[in-house]
Design a protein around this motif. Structure first.
Motif, short mmCIF file in Angstrom:
data_model
loop_
_atom_site.label_atom_id
_atom_site.label_comp_id
_atom_site.label_asym_id
_atom_site.label_seq_id
_atom_site.Cartn_x
_atom_site.Cartn_y
_atom_site.Cartn_z
N LEU A 1 13.98 31.09 -26.53
CA LEU A 1 12.90 30.71 -25.56
C LEU A 1 13.05 29.32 -25.58
O LEU A 1 12.78 28.27 -24.45
N HIS A 2 13.03 28.97 -26.86
CA HIS A 2 13.11 26.98 -27.00
C HIS A 2 14.25 27.07 -26.76
O HIS A 2 14.19 25.58 -26.02
N LEU A 3 15.56 27.28 -27.12
CA LEU A 3 16.85 26.74 -26.87
C LEU A 3 16.62 26.06 -24.77
O LEU A 3 16.70 25.57 -24.62
N THR A 4 16.24 26.99 -23.97
CA THR A 4 15.85 27.40 -22.48
C THR A 4 15.00 25.68 -22.62
O THR A 4 15.17 25.32 -21.30
N LEU A 5 13.80 25.78 -23.68
CA LEU A 5 13.37 24.46 -23.22
C LEU A 5 14.38 23.71 -23.64
O LEU A 5 13.76 22.10 -22.50
N THR B 1 19.11 19.81 -30.16
CA THR B 1 20.01 21.03 -29.19
C THR B 1 20.39 22.20 -30.10
O THR B 1 21.03 23.05 -30.20
N LEU B 2 20.92 21.21 -30.94
CA LEU B 2 22.00 21.90 -32.79
C LEU B 2 21.04 22.20 -32.53
O LEU B 2 21.39 24.04 -33.09
N ALA B 3 20.06 21.85 -33.08
CA ALA B 3 18.93 22.66 -34.29
C ALA B 3 18.96 24.06 -33.25
O ALA B 3 18.70 25.18 -33.88
N SER B 4 18.41 23.32 -32.13
CA SER B 4 17.76 25.10 -31.33
C SER B 4 19.21 25.44 -30.73
O SER B 4 18.97 27.28 -31.40
N PHE C 1 10.11 26.29 -40.04
CA PHE C 1 11.48 25.38 -40.32
C PHE C 1 12.12 25.25 -38.76
O PHE C 1 12.13 24.21 -38.59
N LEU C 2 12.19 25.88 -37.72
CA LEU C 2 12.41 26.26 -36.31
C LEU C 2 11.95 24.59 -36.16
O LEU C 2 12.07 23.32 -35.19
N GLY D 1 24.13 23.45 -41.09
CA GLY D 1 24.12 22.63 -38.94
C GLY D 1 23.28 22.18 -38.34
O GLY D 1 23.67 21.89 -37.65
N ALA D 2 22.16 22.53 -39.13
CA ALA D 2 21.24 21.86 -38.66
C ALA D 2 20.25 21.05 -39.48
O ALA D 2 20.06 19.81 -39.14
#
Lengths: 492, 211
Positions: A35-39, A67-70, A117-118, A253-254
């Motif tokens: 969902l987060h990535l879609t947003l 975008t990288l974090a997601s 964290f996200l 990575g994030a």
């Protein structure tokens, strides 16, 4: 839209905490990630309006790191389903290193902290306000500390304490940097409306330069300690090697990118004040020190997770170096950040597969991976080639772009150090990786049987993306990278 | 102006006391004292109204009461040796603290401060607090003194931000305070685990993670 981004993981975290059943909670992480990535994906199509009275505002730089974090979170969430099925149960386990017994942290708390964290990283990436950025970065430290202490044994506790103390003190110094920025912009008649870049940038040419210089040093040291720039990197190998592999993937990575963003925001303020070259020199210095430190430690390192951690120190050095050189190297650094996140995320997840079968982090004892885990071994080798900048992976393109810009701008000596460090690290990592992949299976290790799809799908997808970026960078991404690089140009 | 000067002198004395104290309990009380003095500074600088008042109350609640309570609670539950164990002696620490104070006084006379921003002595008081805090972090053996050191350093940074606070929004100041509060809370939880796992809160025992 932007207002919902940090709230989605926050709410999901609270739901995860309340959920009694383990199975659905694990898939909830995947749902949150997707969902987060879609947003975040929709922000690439429709740039979102600022939210919360301008406190959150997405610019190309933030969008890239967000975008990288997601993406990394989603990959880690898929991996977590299989990992937690294996590790989640709360019963006494035996520590493979010192034989003591320990239990894992409750899975609910782990899921909650992952979501928090996200959420914190989302705030960090989607703000242009220095104060909000600080609050966000401190929140990432606090939400990720329990993640590192998932396996509750002595070593992870030691790593968590180091992480908490070093990063908290570091971030406190960054707060001092923030205060010095406001001293530099102090004007009793017409005070700056806020610590937002939109308010500060027009006033930057008139700001007090000595205070800006001091502020940058504190911000660089403060956020640099969180980012893992040498010599403030001491917490990084410990935390990365002791935390569960999916957490290491997210940290490397994030999280490191988020800390880097803190430094980049400072560069954005100093450049229009005419202090771009000053920032550049310091960034090049810290970048080279980080690369050399990583090269010195990586050779002969017997622990493959620490090896990956030192490789992160190296790549953070490359990012700082790229931005410090400026011009084409800044573009290279932005592309490098993308490639590094994808590749390092994949490598840490793969290292988790190896650790689960061999119960050791020693490169000397984990031998014959290609016999025990053929897919993992192939990905491990490919990931190693990618992280060392071999063609055709994306890191080759970005490292070459930085090298070319260094020669073009007359940084011959720095370029030499850069190339030598890269070569030493290649050799150092190759020795360990080749030894692990080849050879017979140690007698104590039982053949694990066929590999689970969930444990290899995420790293495979991340590495495929890194490979694609080596062959072709989509126009949309190039545009954002170029705008992000232009935002941190040193302008001198 | 006289009020703020007296406050700052008191803060300098408190900062030096951090380095000389030998009992953990006294150290906790000093944290509380520093918090209360800090809570008074926004009032002394900006006057008892609006922004300054809210900030002052928040600081009193968090730094004057919240932190010392957290630290004292942790201390009473841990049942540790009540003596502060230094890596290098108290006299040396104090001497270094006085050295830091002299240095910051000298620095104050050299730096081009924006006129009217910092009252005299505020910069040295803040700097010695940061210095004392960092000394506690690196030169004391117990994990609890590291937490107190972190607090003292953060208090110093906060003091430096007080004259500028009128320009920013109270919201952000409060979220910074809240963040630090959660940080100390998380450190407190970690301390419990350290005490349980290592049967001590001596950071000198942290030696298993090496290259």
């Amino acid at each position: 839209m932007l207002a919902a981004l940090p709230l989605v993981p926050l709410l999901a975290g609270l739901i995860a905490l309340a959920m009694p059943a383990d199975g659905p909670r694990r898939w909830l992480l995947v749902v949150v990630g997707c969902l987060h990535l879609t947003l975040v994906g929709t922000t690439w199509v429709h740039p979102p309006a600022p939210a919360y009275g301008g406190l959150l505002e997405l610019d190309p730089l933030g969008q890239l790191f967000l975008t990288l974090a997601s993406l990394l979170f989603t990959a880690a969430a898929f991996y977590a389903v299989g990992y937690l099925r294996h590790e989640g149960a709360v019963h006494e386990k035996r520590d493979f290193q010192d034989g003591a017994t320990f239990v894992n942290a409750p899975e609910r708390v782990f899921s909650l902290c992952l979501c928090l964290f996200l959420s914190a990283m989302t705030v960090v990436c989607s703000t242009r306000n220095l104060s909000v950025l600080w609050v966000g970065i401190e929140a990432t430290t606090l939400s990720s500390a329990p993640l590192i202490y998932f396996h509750r044994h002595r070593r992870s506790l030691e790593a968590t304490w180091k992480y908490l103390v070093i990063c908290s003190v570091g971030i406190a110094l960054a707060l001092l940097g923030n205060i010095l920025v406001s001293v530099a912009f102090y004007d009793p008649v017409a005070p700056a409306a806020s610590m937002d870049l939109a308010d500060l940038l027009p006033l930057a040419p008139g700001a007090a330069k000595p205070w800006l210089r001091a502020a940058f040093i504190f911000l660089l040291v403060g956020y640099g300690s969180k980012m893992g720039l040498a010599p403030m990197h001491n917490w990084l190998p410990d935390a990365h090697s002791q935390s569960p592999s999916l957490v290491s993937a997210l940290l490397s990575g994030a999280l490191l990118n988020c800390a880097f963003l803190g430094i980049l925001r400072a560069v954005q303020i100093l450049s229009p004040a005419g202090l771009g070259p000053f920032c550049g020199e310091l960034l090049v210095l810290f970048g080279l020190i980080s690369m050399v430190t990583a090269a010195v430690f990586i050779v002969g390192l017997g622990d493959y997770k620490r090896m990956l951690a030192y490789s992160s120190v190296e790549h953070m050095g490359i990012l700082a170096l790229g931005v410090g050189i400026g011009g084409g190297a800044a573009f290279g650094a932005m592309l490098h950040a993308v490639n590094h996140s994808l590749t390092k995320g994949a490598l840490f997840l793969i290292s988790g597969n190896i650790l689960a079968v061999y119960h050791t982090r020693s490169c000397h004892d984990a031998r014959g991976v290609s016999r025990a885990l053929p897919v993992t071994a192939a990905l491990w080798t490919a990931g190693f080639l990618a992280i060392c900048g071999s063609p055709p992976f994306g890191l080759f393109v970005s490292e070459l772009a930085i090298l070319r810009a260094m020669f073009a701008s007359g940084h011959g000596l720095a370029a030499t150090v850069y190339v030598v460090a890269l070569a030493v690290i290649f050799v150092g990592m190759a020795t360990s990786v080749c030894r692990m992949v080849q050879g017979p299976l140690p007698p104590a290790v039982r053949h694990p049987g066929p590999e689970r799809v969930l444990s290899v799908a995420s790293p495979l997808a991340l590495l495929a993306a890194a490979l694609t970026l080596g062959l072709y960078v989509p126009q949309g991404l190039t545009d954002v990278l170029a705008r992000a690089a232009a935002a941190v140009s040193l302008g001198g | 102006m006289a009020a703020i000067q007296s406050l700052l002198v008191a803060l300098v004395v408190v900062n030096l006391a951090y380095l000389a104290v030998t009992r953990l309990k006294t150290l906790t009380r000093i944290t509380a004292l520093q918090g209360v003095l800090l809570a008074a500074t926004p009032l002394a600088i900006a006057g008892p109204h609006g922004h300054g008042l809210i900030l002052s109350l928040a600081v009193l609640a968090i730094k004057g009461i919240g932190f010392p309570w957290l630290v004292a609670r942790t201390l009473s539950r841990l049942e540790v040796n009540p003596v502060v164990e230094p890596y290098f002696g108290f006299n040396m620490s104090l001497l270094a603290g006085v050295g830091g104070l002299l240095f910051s006084l000298w620095l104050e006379s050299r730096l081009p401060f924006p006129p009217g921003l910092f009252p005299p002595l505020l910069f040295p008081a803040a700097l010695t607090s940061i210095f004392s805090g960092l000394t506690l972090v690196v030169a004391r053996r117990k994990a609890l003194t590291q937490v107190i050191g972190y607090l003292a350093a953060e208090n110093g940074i906060f003091l430096l931000g007080v004259p500028l606070a009128a320009q920013g929004s109270v919201w952000l100041e409060l979220s910074v305070l809240l963040d630090v509060f959660v940080a100390v809370f998380v450190m407190g939880i970690a301390l419990h685990h350290i005490n349980k796992t290592f049967e001590s809160i001596d950071v000198g025992r942290f030696c298993s993670l090496r290259d």
